[in-house]
Design a protein around this motif. Structure first.
Motif, mmCIF file in Angstrom:
data_model
loop_
_atom_site.group_PDB
_atom_site.id
_atom_site.type_symbol
_atom_site.label_atom_id
_atom_site.label_comp_id
_atom_site.label_asym_id
_atom_site.label_seq_id
_atom_site.Cartn_x
_atom_site.Cartn_y
_atom_site.Cartn_z
ATOM 1 N N ARG A 192 0.812 -1.220 0.000
ATOM 2 C CA ARG A 192 0.000 0.000 0.000
ATOM 3 C C ARG A 192 0.846 1.272 0.000
ATOM 4 N NH1 ARG A 192 -2.645 -3.560 3.472
ATOM 5 N NH2 ARG A 192 -1.823 -2.609 5.373
ATOM 6 N N ALA A 193 2.165 1.128 0.042
ATOM 7 C CA ALA A 193 3.039 2.292 -0.035
ATOM 8 C C ALA A 193 2.944 2.921 -1.421
ATOM 9 C CB ALA A 193 4.478 1.881 0.257
ATOM 10 N N LEU A 194 3.374 4.175 -1.527
ATOM 11 C CA LEU A 194 3.340 4.850 -2.823
ATOM 12 C C LEU A 194 4.196 4.100 -3.836
ATOM 13 C CD1 LEU A 194 3.519 8.630 -1.850
ATOM 14 C CD2 LEU A 194 1.516 7.178 -2.239
ATOM 15 N N LYS A 195 3.773 4.175 -5.097
ATOM 16 C CA LYS A 195 4.427 3.428 -6.170
ATOM 17 C C LYS A 195 4.793 4.367 -7.308
ATOM 18 C CE LYS A 195 1.853 -0.819 -5.158
ATOM 19 N NZ LYS A 195 1.293 -0.308 -3.888
ATOM 20 N N ALA A 196 5.559 3.842 -8.241
ATOM 21 C CA ALA A 196 5.878 4.601 -9.448
ATOM 22 C C ALA A 196 4.583 5.030 -10.120
ATOM 23 C CB ALA A 196 6.732 3.762 -10.391
ATOM 24 N N GLY A 197 4.530 6.303 -10.498
ATOM 25 C CA GLY A 197 3.336 6.874 -11.107
ATOM 26 C C GLY A 197 2.490 7.668 -10.137
ATOM 27 N N ASP A 198 2.700 7.452 -8.825
ATOM 28 C CA ASP A 198 1.967 8.225 -7.818
ATOM 29 C C ASP A 198 2.614 9.604 -7.637
ATOM 30 O OD1 ASP A 198 0.206 6.147 -7.296
ATOM 31 O OD2 ASP A 198 1.383 5.371 -5.616
ATOM 32 N N LYS A 199 1.807 10.558 -7.212
ATOM 33 C CA LYS A 199 2.321 11.879 -6.872
ATOM 34 C C LYS A 199 2.988 11.798 -5.504
ATOM 35 C CE LYS A 199 2.459 16.380 -7.863
ATOM 36 N NZ LYS A 199 3.034 16.941 -9.093
ATOM 37 N N ALA A 200 4.204 12.310 -5.414
ATOM 38 C CA ALA A 200 4.925 12.287 -4.140
ATOM 39 C C ALA A 200 4.473 13.435 -3.252
ATOM 40 C CB ALA A 200 6.428 12.387 -4.381
ATOM 41 N N PRO A 201 4.322 13.192 -1.969
ATOM 42 C CA PRO A 201 3.997 14.295 -1.055
ATOM 43 C C PRO A 201 5.196 15.219 -0.904
ATOM 44 C CG PRO A 201 4.396 12.286 0.182
ATOM 45 C CD PRO A 201 4.418 11.897 -1.266
ATOM 46 N N SER A 202 4.953 16.497 -0.805
ATOM 47 C CA SER A 202 6.036 17.432 -0.519
ATOM 48 C C SER A 202 6.352 17.364 0.966
ATOM 49 C CB SER A 202 5.661 18.847 -0.927
ATOM 50 O OG SER A 202 4.522 19.274 -0.210
ATOM 51 N N PHE A 203 7.574 17.745 1.324
ATOM 52 C CA PHE A 203 7.934 17.727 2.737
ATOM 53 C C PHE A 203 8.905 18.851 3.054
ATOM 54 C CE2 PHE A 203 10.737 14.611 0.582
ATOM 55 C CZ PHE A 203 11.983 15.097 0.913
ATOM 56 N N GLU A 204 8.932 19.189 4.323
ATOM 57 C CA GLU A 204 9.838 20.195 4.866
ATOM 58 C C GLU A 204 10.372 19.652 6.189
ATOM 59 O OE1 GLU A 204 9.131 24.434 6.965
ATOM 60 O OE2 GLU A 204 8.682 24.434 4.809
#
Length: 220
Positions: free
Chosen positions: A46-58
Motif C-alpha cells: 500500500r506504499a506509494l508506487k511509481a506513477g503516484d504523486k509524491a507528497p512534498s515535505f519540509e
C-alpha cells in the motif's frame, strides 16, 4: 562486495549468535515473527508506487537547517531513502553504499536525502560514522514516512524486546510512539511524480543502490 552480500554476511553472523552480538535464538525468532507479520499485513503493497504523486515535505537536517523537497526538485530529480536509524547496522551499510554511488547520482543531476525518525544528534552521528556527504533529515513522528505509506507501529512484544536490548526508540527519536519506517527508496521526478519505488518489510533486505541509476538516467 555487493550490498546484498554484506547484509547476508552480517545477518548470518548475527543470527548465529556470534560475537559481538551474542544474541539468543529467542531474540532472532521474535524478530522473524515481527517481520513475517508485517509482510502478511500487506502494508508494503500500500506504499506509494511509481506513477503516484509524491507528497512534498519540509524537514530539518542534522544541523537544524530546513530542507524543502520543492527546493531540491527545482534543481533536479530527488532520491529519497527511508531508514530506521543509526542504531540499525543494516541501515548503516545501506547508507554507506548509497554514499559510494553519490557521485554518479549527482552526475545524473539528482539530489539524495535520507530520512529517519531519529533526532538531529543521532543524524549527526549517522553522517559522521558513515562518512556521508548527503543530508540526513529528521522526520518527527514518522509523519513523512506515513505520507509515503511506509510507517508502521511496532507490536507490543517487539517493543518489549527492543527495551530489553536497551534499544530505546523513544530516546533515539524523541517520540514515544514506537513507530518506524519500512526501508524504502523513491525517485521523484521534477514533476513531483514518483519514477521508482522499492519498499520491503524485511529490514535486512535492501536493493542494490545501482538500481537507482537507470531510472535517473531516464529522467534526463
Amino acid at each position: 562486495m555487493t550490498l546484498a552480500s554484506r547484509l547476508a554476511a552480517f545477518k548470518a553472523d548475527f543470527e548465529a549468535g556470534k560475537p559481538p552480538y551474542n544474541v539468543p535464538r529467542s531474540v532472532v525468532d521474535t524478530m522473524h515473527r515481527a517481520t513475517a507479520e508485517l509482510r502478511a499485513s500487506g502494508q508494503h503493497q500500500r506504499a506509494l508506487k511509481a506513477g503516484d504523486k509524491a507528497p512534498s515535505f519540509e524537514l530539518t537536517d542534522a544541523e537544524g537547517r530546513i530542507v524543502r523537497s520543492e527546493d531540491l526538485l527545482a534543481q533536479g530529480p530527488l532520491v529519497v531513502s527511508f531508514y530506521r536509524g543509526v542504531w540499525c547496522p543494516h541501515c548503516n551499510m545501506d547508507l554507506q553504499e548509497l554514499q559510494a554511488i553519490l557521485p554518479r547520482i549527482r552526475e545524473l543531476g539528482a539530489n539524495l536525502v535520507a530520512i529517519s525518525p531519529q533526532v538531529a544528534s543521532n543524524s549527526r552521528k549517522s553522517m559522521r560514522d558513515n562518512k556521508l556527504a548527503f543530508p540526513v533529515l529528521s522526520d518527527p513522528h514518522n509523519a513523512v514516512a506515513a505520507a509515503f505509506g511506509v510507517r508502521f507501529a511496532l507490536p507490543d512484544y517487539l517493543v518489549d524486546l527492543y527495551k530489553s536490548l536497551k534499544n530505546d526508540l523513544a530516546a533515539f527519536n524523541g517520540d514515544d510512539s514506537w513507530t518506524l519506517p519500512m526501508p524504502g527508496r523513491f525517485i521523484i521526478g521534477q514533476d513531483g511524480v514518483i519514477a521508482y519505488a522499492e519498499v520491503d518489510p524485511d529490514y535486512t533486505v535492501r536493493p542494490e543502490p545501482e538500481l537507482l541509476l537507470a531510472p535517473l538516467a531516464a529522467l534526463k
